[in-house]
Design a protein around this motif. Structure first.
Motif, mmCIF file in Angstrom:
data_model
loop_
_atom_site.group_PDB
_atom_site.id
_atom_site.type_symbol
_atom_site.label_atom_id
_atom_site.label_comp_id
_atom_site.label_asym_id
_atom_site.label_seq_id
_atom_site.Cartn_x
_atom_site.Cartn_y
_atom_site.Cartn_z
ATOM 1 N N LEU A 4 0.562 -1.291 -0.135
ATOM 2 C CA LEU A 4 -0.020 -0.283 0.036
ATOM 3 C C LEU A 4 0.811 0.564 0.100
ATOM 4 O O LEU A 4 0.823 2.347 -0.825
ATOM 5 C CB LEU A 4 -1.058 -0.385 1.388
ATOM 6 N N ILE A 5 1.994 1.177 0.694
ATOM 7 C CA ILE A 5 2.524 2.735 1.329
ATOM 8 C C ILE A 5 2.970 2.850 -0.344
ATOM 9 O O ILE A 5 4.038 3.882 -1.224
ATOM 10 C CB ILE A 5 3.494 2.831 2.213
ATOM 11 N N LYS A 6 4.400 1.611 -0.884
ATOM 12 C CA LYS A 6 4.643 1.768 -2.079
ATOM 13 C C LYS A 6 4.049 2.087 -3.138
ATOM 14 O O LYS A 6 4.144 2.617 -3.753
ATOM 15 C CB LYS A 6 4.898 0.275 -2.310
ATOM 16 N N THR A 7 2.733 1.672 -2.999
ATOM 17 C CA THR A 7 2.083 2.555 -4.547
ATOM 18 C C THR A 7 1.531 3.896 -4.501
ATOM 19 O O THR A 7 1.638 4.346 -5.587
ATOM 20 C CB THR A 7 0.723 1.289 -4.263
ATOM 21 N N VAL A 8 0.839 4.118 -2.797
ATOM 22 C CA VAL A 8 0.743 5.288 -2.462
ATOM 23 C C VAL A 8 2.521 6.599 -2.866
ATOM 24 O O VAL A 8 1.664 7.296 -3.786
ATOM 25 C CB VAL A 8 0.981 5.865 -0.998
ATOM 26 N N ALA A 9 4.002 6.164 -2.680
ATOM 27 C CA ALA A 9 4.680 6.711 -3.244
ATOM 28 C C ALA A 9 5.224 6.497 -4.758
ATOM 29 O O ALA A 9 5.342 7.857 -4.866
ATOM 30 C CB ALA A 9 5.912 5.892 -2.069
ATOM 31 N N GLU A 10 4.940 5.868 -5.182
ATOM 32 C CA GLU A 10 4.590 6.134 -6.680
ATOM 33 C C GLU A 10 3.528 7.058 -7.106
ATOM 34 O O GLU A 10 4.053 7.437 -8.728
ATOM 35 C CB GLU A 10 4.359 4.534 -7.085
ATOM 36 N N HIS A 11 2.419 6.962 -7.187
ATOM 37 C CA HIS A 11 1.818 7.491 -7.479
ATOM 38 C C HIS A 11 1.310 9.037 -6.133
ATOM 39 O O HIS A 11 0.917 9.717 -6.583
ATOM 40 C CB HIS A 11 0.714 7.661 -7.134
ATOM 41 N N TRP A 12 2.299 9.618 -5.671
ATOM 42 C CA TRP A 12 2.085 10.778 -4.609
ATOM 43 C C TRP A 12 2.226 11.912 -5.860
ATOM 44 O O TRP A 12 1.457 12.708 -5.733
ATOM 45 C CB TRP A 12 3.479 10.689 -3.423
ATOM 46 N N GLU A 13 2.895 12.214 -6.307
ATOM 47 C CA GLU A 13 3.067 13.376 -7.376
ATOM 48 C C GLU A 13 1.530 14.080 -7.863
ATOM 49 O O GLU A 13 0.868 14.773 -7.872
ATOM 50 C CB GLU A 13 4.265 13.623 -8.052
ATOM 51 N N TYR A 14 0.849 13.029 -8.174
ATOM 52 C CA TYR A 14 -0.286 12.826 -8.731
ATOM 53 C C TYR A 14 -1.288 12.717 -7.519
ATOM 54 O O TYR A 14 -2.810 14.343 -7.966
ATOM 55 C CB TYR A 14 -1.096 11.724 -9.909
ATOM 56 N N VAL A 15 -1.507 12.704 -6.744
ATOM 57 C CA VAL A 15 -2.228 12.553 -5.614
ATOM 58 C C VAL A 15 -2.230 13.733 -4.733
ATOM 59 O O VAL A 15 -3.084 14.098 -4.056
ATOM 60 C CB VAL A 15 -2.601 11.011 -5.066
ATOM 61 N N ALA A 16 -0.914 14.298 -4.490
ATOM 62 C CA ALA A 16 -0.704 15.170 -3.473
ATOM 63 C C ALA A 16 -1.367 16.696 -3.246
ATOM 64 O O ALA A 16 -1.966 16.747 -1.475
ATOM 65 C CB ALA A 16 0.876 15.771 -3.157
ATOM 66 N N PRO A 17 -1.692 17.236 -4.915
ATOM 67 C CA PRO A 17 -2.317 17.863 -4.191
ATOM 68 C C PRO A 17 -3.544 17.943 -4.093
ATOM 69 O O PRO A 17 -4.759 19.046 -3.687
ATOM 70 C CB PRO A 17 -3.088 18.363 -6.095
ATOM 71 N N LEU A 18 -4.548 16.788 -3.696
ATOM 72 C CA LEU A 18 -5.550 16.320 -3.094
ATOM 73 C C LEU A 18 -5.799 16.427 -1.875
ATOM 74 O O LEU A 18 -7.088 16.017 -1.471
ATOM 75 C CB LEU A 18 -6.300 15.615 -4.378
#
Length: 133
Positions: A4-18
């Motif tokens: 889960l954390i690995k997946t979040v880290a991979e996509h963080w730049e796209y998710v972070a603004p939200l």
């Protein structure tokens, strides 16, 4: 590292603004646009997976609005005038408030709404009595 954390880290730049509270009007605008897009996707489906994100962002927008865009308080008489305009009503369309002349005096500020009138208006417009207090 969990998957889960690995997946979040991979996509963080796209998710972070939200997934952060707004710190500027620009951040706020990004979140408002995101809410509109999410609503287009979810429609009225309360069980949609994005509804939890919508709840979180909605809370942050509401908090920002309360702090940075406070609404002016309106008197019961001002609310009555607004409701009449919105519903296309005339002064004589409100017999539970009184005669046309009584409604006129209320709208002009010469007279205040009393509790009986407030109760009648709340029922007539299907709103809480606090709207007119």
């Amino acid at each position: 590292m969990s998957i889960l954390i690995k997946t979040v880290a991979e996509h963080w730049e796209y998710v972070a603004p939200l997934v952060r509270k707004p710190k500027s009007e620009e951040d706020y605008d990004v979140l408002v646009r995101a809410v509109n897009e999410i609503l287009e996707i979810t429609g009225e489906d309360e069980s949609h997976p994005l509804m939890s994100l919508l709840d979180i962002i909605g809370d942050w927008i509401e908090e920002w609005d309360r702090t940075h865009h406070p609404m002016a308080e309106a008197s019961g008489e001002e609310v009555l005038g607004y409701m009449m305009r919105e519903h296309g009503l005339t002064q004589s369309d409100l017999p539970g408030v009184g005669t046309q002349s009584v409604v006129s005096e209320i709208l002009s500020g010469k007279r205040k709404l009393n509790l009986r009138q407030i109760r009648w208006l709340a029922e007539r417009f299907n709103v809480p009595i606090e709207v007119f207090i």
